[in-house]
Design an enzyme around this catalytic site. Sequence first.
Site, PDB file in Angstrom:
ATOM      1  N   GLN A   1      -1.941  -7.058   7.451  1.00  0.00           N
ATOM      2  CA  GLN A   1      -2.499  -6.505   6.207  1.00  0.00           C
ATOM      3  C   GLN A   1      -2.808  -7.609   5.191  1.00  0.00           C
ATOM      4  OE1 GLN A   1       0.173  -5.329   7.819  1.00  0.00           O
ATOM      5  NE2 GLN A   1       0.513  -3.156   7.485  1.00  0.00           N
TER       6      GLN A   1
ATOM      7  N   ARG B   1      -3.168   3.580   4.098  1.00  0.00           N
ATOM      8  CA  ARG B   1      -1.794   3.059   4.150  1.00  0.00           C
ATOM      9  C   ARG B   1      -1.483   2.417   2.802  1.00  0.00           C
ATOM     10  NH1 ARG B   1      -3.015  -1.318   2.421  1.00  0.00           N
ATOM     11  NH2 ARG B   1      -0.917  -2.014   2.810  1.00  0.00           N
ATOM     12  N   GLY B   2      -0.196   2.015   2.664  1.00  0.00           N
ATOM     13  CA  GLY B   2       0.245   1.524   1.355  1.00  0.00           C
ATOM     14  C   GLY B   2       0.859   2.699   0.615  1.00  0.00           C
ATOM     15  N   ALA B   3       2.075   2.487   0.080  1.00  0.00           N
ATOM     16  CA  ALA B   3       2.860   3.623  -0.412  1.00  0.00           C
ATOM     17  C   ALA B   3       2.111   4.548  -1.401  1.00  0.00           C
ATOM     18  CB  ALA B   3       4.172   3.110  -0.998  1.00  0.00           C
TER      19      ALA B   3
ATOM     20  N   ARG C   1       4.894   9.472   7.947  1.00  0.00           N
ATOM     21  CA  ARG C   1       5.492   8.130   7.815  1.00  0.00           C
ATOM     22  C   ARG C   1       6.787   8.257   6.997  1.00  0.00           C
ATOM     23  NH1 ARG C   1       1.817   3.126   6.690  1.00  0.00           N
ATOM     24  NH2 ARG C   1       3.519   2.186   7.878  1.00  0.00           N
TER      25      ARG C   1
ATOM     26  N   ASP D   1       7.811  -0.030  -0.745  1.00  0.00           N
ATOM     27  CA  ASP D   1       7.634   1.306  -0.148  1.00  0.00           C
ATOM     28  C   ASP D   1       8.697   2.289  -0.615  1.00  0.00           C
ATOM     29  OD1 ASP D   1       6.200  -0.624   1.822  1.00  0.00           O
ATOM     30  OD2 ASP D   1       5.392   1.388   2.115  1.00  0.00           O
TER      31      ASP D   1
ATOM     32  N   ASN E   1      10.185  -2.980   1.851  1.00  0.00           N
ATOM     33  CA  ASN E   1       8.759  -3.335   1.868  1.00  0.00           C
ATOM     34  C   ASN E   1       8.444  -3.831   3.275  1.00  0.00           C
ATOM     35  OD1 ASN E   1       6.221  -3.608   0.439  1.00  0.00           O
ATOM     36  ND2 ASN E   1       6.492  -5.819   0.602  1.00  0.00           N
ATOM     37  N   LYS E   2       7.229  -4.219   3.496  1.00  0.00           N
ATOM     38  CA  LYS E   2       6.761  -4.621   4.827  1.00  0.00           C
ATOM     39  C   LYS E   2       7.712  -5.605   5.511  1.00  0.00           C
ATOM     40  CE  LYS E   2       4.001  -3.314   6.558  1.00  0.00           C
ATOM     41  NZ  LYS E   2       4.257  -2.206   7.531  1.00  0.00           N
TER      42      LYS E   2
HETATM   43  O1  MRU Z   1       2.638  -0.204   6.676  1.00  0.00           O
HETATM   44  P1  MRU Z   1       1.869  -0.296   5.382  1.00  0.00           P
HETATM   45  O2  MRU Z   1       0.627  -1.121   5.480  1.00  0.00           O
HETATM   46  O3  MRU Z   1       1.625   1.065   4.789  1.00  0.00           O
HETATM   47  O4  MRU Z   1       2.863  -1.071   4.419  1.00  0.00           O
HETATM   48  C1  MRU Z   1       2.452  -1.336   3.112  1.00  0.00           C
HETATM   49  C2  MRU Z   1       3.422  -2.136   2.339  1.00  0.00           C
HETATM   50  O5  MRU Z   1       4.472  -2.517   2.809  1.00  0.00           O
HETATM   51  C3  MRU Z   1       3.077  -2.383   0.911  1.00  0.00           C
HETATM   52  O6  MRU Z   1       3.566  -3.620   0.484  1.00  0.00           O
HETATM   53  C4  MRU Z   1       3.692  -1.286   0.038  1.00  0.00           C
HETATM   54  O7  MRU Z   1       3.335  -0.027   0.524  1.00  0.00           O
HETATM   55  C5  MRU Z   1       3.293  -1.397  -1.375  1.00  0.00           C
HETATM   56  S1  MRU Z   1       1.646  -0.896  -1.639  1.00  0.00           S
HETATM   57  C6  MRU Z   1       1.298  -0.928  -3.265  1.00  0.00           C
END
Ligand code: MRU
Length: 353
Positions: A203, A51-53, A94, A244, A254-255
């Site tokens: 996270q 996970r994470g963009a 996603r 994201d 973002n999250k």
């Molecule tokens: O749902 P996730 O854990 O994939 O969400 C991740 C985030 O929101 C991060 O802040 C974002 O992807 C940036 S990662 C460098």
Amino acid sequence: MTSPSTQVYPVIWHEDKVLLIDQTKLPTKYTVVAINRCDDMAQAIKTMIVRGAPAIGVAAAYGMYLGAREIKEKNRDVFLNQLEEVAQKLRQTRPTAVNLFWAISQILKTAYETMGTVEEIKASLLETAQIIQIEDLQTCRSIGDHGLEALPKEPEQLCLLTYCNAGALATAGYGTALGVVRSAWREQRLARLYASETRPRLQGSKLTAWECVQEGIPVTIITDNMAAHCLKRGMIDAVIVGADRIAANGDTANKIGTYSLALVAKAHDIPFFVAAPLSTVDFKLATGEEIPIEERHPSEIYQVGETVICPPGAEFYNPAFDVTPAELIKAIITEQGAVPPEELHKLQIKESF
Ligand code: MRU
């Protein structure tokens, strides 16, 4: 638990398969999952093993190669048609992180531009996936250095607050927001990182704090509802988060919870930074209103581990992301430099998808 080296790489290409750190098991178990098939990669992205963009982008690029490898067809046009189906499968994993779509389009572009046999095309797809991965690591290091310049000059040793995990685990390595934190730590500009735990999936406490502990970066975990109190008390010099998807005007998805943190930072006149590669900027979208927001299963709210924490009969709303308006963001830190959101369009645009 087998302890990894302090360098964390969530996605590794090794002996014809992809190795993923299983991020659903951290911090209690460090396990690595081997992925051989495109369907398994799609499932790993959906279930957030990866996970994470930017990390999703790298994983999807390898997923495209795995899918290509499974195609038996030798005719170029038929092969390309079937590769489009692979792309469609991965696109459905996603919806918010634009790096997923960007990486898939880079792989498709390679496929269409490579002349030669289907086997030669397949080889070039693997090469492109590896380039995407290497470039993301370099990009994160540049973001770290540009971020260091953008951070407040006073005090000498900063207390930073971050949200979710925008670290090595969320990228090819090093991280975006956490990359800036790493660079600040290296240059002795960091006193302490505050990691907001990030409900519902945690996270911040599970992943960001784990990365910091691996490297000896001083980290304090707070629950999300403590952030306003900490900012009011002057405990935080700047807030830095990842992204994201960023719209052309700088509105940033973002999250979920990032928006409220940005509002609180504004209320206390604390600078709020977004750190992200240019592959996270979706110049096709004029504003954040157009960013698709993923909704995830309610069990992320009503359960902690195996324990149910809500009464039967209640209903749930579980958006995974929110959009922070550009006017709350002091600067967007990219590999090309840190700019106020209204100057985003001046940066070199990564080829769009
Ligand atoms: O749902 P996730 O854990 O994939 O969400 C991740 C985030 O929101 C991060 O802040 C974002 O992807 C940036 S990662 C460098």
